[in-house]
Design a protein around this motif. Sequence first.
Motif, short mmCIF file in Angstrom:
data_model
loop_
_atom_site.label_atom_id
_atom_site.label_comp_id
_atom_site.label_asym_id
_atom_site.label_seq_id
_atom_site.Cartn_x
_atom_site.Cartn_y
_atom_site.Cartn_z
N LEU A 99 0.90 -1.16 0.07
CA LEU A 99 -0.11 0.10 -0.03
C LEU A 99 1.18 1.34 0.14
O LEU A 99 0.63 2.17 -0.59
N PHE A 100 2.04 1.38 0.79
CA PHE A 100 3.03 2.31 0.79
C PHE A 100 3.35 2.73 -0.51
O PHE A 100 3.55 3.68 -1.15
N VAL A 101 3.86 1.67 -1.40
CA VAL A 101 4.42 1.82 -2.71
C VAL A 101 3.11 2.31 -3.56
O VAL A 101 3.70 3.26 -4.38
N ILE A 102 2.27 1.79 -3.43
CA ILE A 102 1.24 2.38 -4.19
C ILE A 102 0.84 3.87 -4.15
O ILE A 102 0.57 4.47 -5.17
N LEU A 103 0.72 3.99 -2.72
CA LEU A 103 0.64 5.50 -2.44
C LEU A 103 1.73 6.45 -2.94
O LEU A 103 1.35 7.45 -3.57
N VAL A 104 2.82 6.01 -2.76
CA VAL A 104 4.01 6.89 -3.40
C VAL A 104 4.16 6.93 -4.87
O VAL A 104 4.21 7.74 -5.58
N LEU A 105 4.03 5.86 -5.58
CA LEU A 105 3.84 5.97 -7.08
C LEU A 105 2.58 6.46 -7.62
O LEU A 105 2.79 7.36 -8.43
N GLY A 106 1.54 6.29 -6.88
CA GLY A 106 0.23 7.16 -7.27
C GLY A 106 0.25 8.42 -7.18
O GLY A 106 -0.06 9.22 -8.12
N ALA A 108 3.55 10.19 -7.28
CA ALA A 108 4.35 10.43 -8.47
C ALA A 108 3.92 10.50 -9.72
O ALA A 108 3.88 11.30 -10.46
N ILE A 109 2.98 9.67 -10.06
CA ILE A 109 2.27 9.51 -11.32
C ILE A 109 1.36 10.69 -11.59
O ILE A 109 1.16 11.33 -12.58
N GLY A 110 0.40 10.69 -10.66
CA GLY A 110 -0.50 12.06 -10.26
C GLY A 110 0.21 13.30 -10.55
O GLY A 110 -0.41 14.21 -11.53
N PHE A 111 1.15 13.68 -9.95
CA PHE A 111 1.79 14.91 -9.97
C PHE A 111 2.80 14.98 -11.23
O PHE A 111 2.84 15.98 -11.70
N GLY A 112 3.13 13.74 -11.78
CA GLY A 112 3.99 13.85 -12.90
C GLY A 112 2.88 14.27 -14.19
O GLY A 112 3.49 14.82 -15.03
N LEU A 113 1.60 13.61 -14.08
CA LEU A 113 0.91 14.01 -15.25
C LEU A 113 0.38 15.59 -15.20
O LEU A 113 0.22 16.14 -16.34
N TRP A 144 6.65 18.58 -7.68
CA TRP A 144 6.76 17.23 -7.87
C TRP A 144 7.37 16.49 -6.97
O TRP A 144 6.86 15.38 -6.28
N LEU A 145 8.77 16.95 -6.72
CA LEU A 145 9.50 16.29 -5.63
C LEU A 145 9.15 16.38 -4.22
O LEU A 145 8.76 15.26 -3.41
N VAL A 146 8.71 17.85 -3.94
CA VAL A 146 8.19 17.83 -2.54
C VAL A 146 6.84 17.37 -2.03
O VAL A 146 6.75 16.66 -1.03
N SER A 147 6.06 16.90 -2.96
CA SER A 147 4.64 16.26 -3.11
C SER A 147 5.01 14.96 -2.57
O SER A 147 4.44 14.43 -1.75
N ILE A 148 6.00 14.21 -3.22
CA ILE A 148 6.13 12.87 -2.98
C ILE A 148 6.82 12.63 -1.79
O ILE A 148 6.41 11.93 -0.76
N LEU A 149 7.74 13.68 -1.18
CA LEU A 149 8.20 13.70 0.24
C LEU A 149 7.48 13.92 1.29
O LEU A 149 7.58 13.37 2.37
N VAL A 150 6.49 14.94 1.17
CA VAL A 150 5.30 15.11 1.88
C VAL A 150 4.62 13.77 2.17
O VAL A 150 4.23 13.47 3.42
#
Length: 269
Positions: A99-106, A108-113, A144-150
């Motif tokens: 679930l943690f990986v899904i949240l982080v990847l989600g 990353a992908i969401g803000f990447g788009l 994008w980077l800050v969002s993932i780190l947060v």
Amino acid sequence: MVTVFAFKDGFTALRANPILLVAGLLVGVGSQLQYVDHLIESPLLSAGASLAWLIVFPFVLGGFIGTARAAIEGADASLTHFFTAARTHYLRLLLATVLFVILVLGTAIGFGLIGFVLGIGTMALAAIHEMAAFGAGVISLLIWLVSILVVIMFVQFYDAAIVIENQSVTDAFRRSIGLVRSNLKSVAGFSLAWLVLLNVFFIPEYLLQLTMTDAVPTDILSMDLGIPFAVLLPIGIALSAVGFAYFYTVYTAFYMRLIAASPGTLDSL
């Protein structure tokens, strides 16, 4: 001060309980499976080894956090305790890690788009003002980077919540978010210090890893380290073992101090 005390707790526990280094060694060996392709010629076997480690890691992590907790509390920190904690919490940790990986990847992908859409606008802006377009691109990347780190910062304690407080998978994430929200300044300072010091500790391994890449070492370091892989592998294992043992003991100590100061966070969500 909580951060300083946590680092002191970690050092004290590690010095008094060398068994933590043995547990860290398991992580050190597993973390080096990413380089197994340097020893074998089978990409399939290499990928299988890496996947196996991802499945085994929650088992090792649960055992380590449970053992670190016992060491910090002055209780029995033994390999028996390690395997008991690992077995007890493995399934929940495995599901929570996924679930943690899904949240982080989600994230990353969401803000990447979003960044991709903004990038289209940036290209249009470049035709008008190149410097403004460059600034907009940098800002987009930082967001994008800050969002993932947060996201990582708020949910980072899910594993400790499962092992130390015996939370369910969903409650572990709620507990982590609640603790971070109630102790935002302290957690932000700890996360920054922990991340920076961890990476400083691994600088020697990062430099050694350059010799395993396709890049020519002289192109990066202006020198050829000339160290064979058979030597690099045990060095990487040793660094990973010591680094994981100390910094995850510190991580456990910090979490224990957080819950001591904020025992009712989960109930308030």
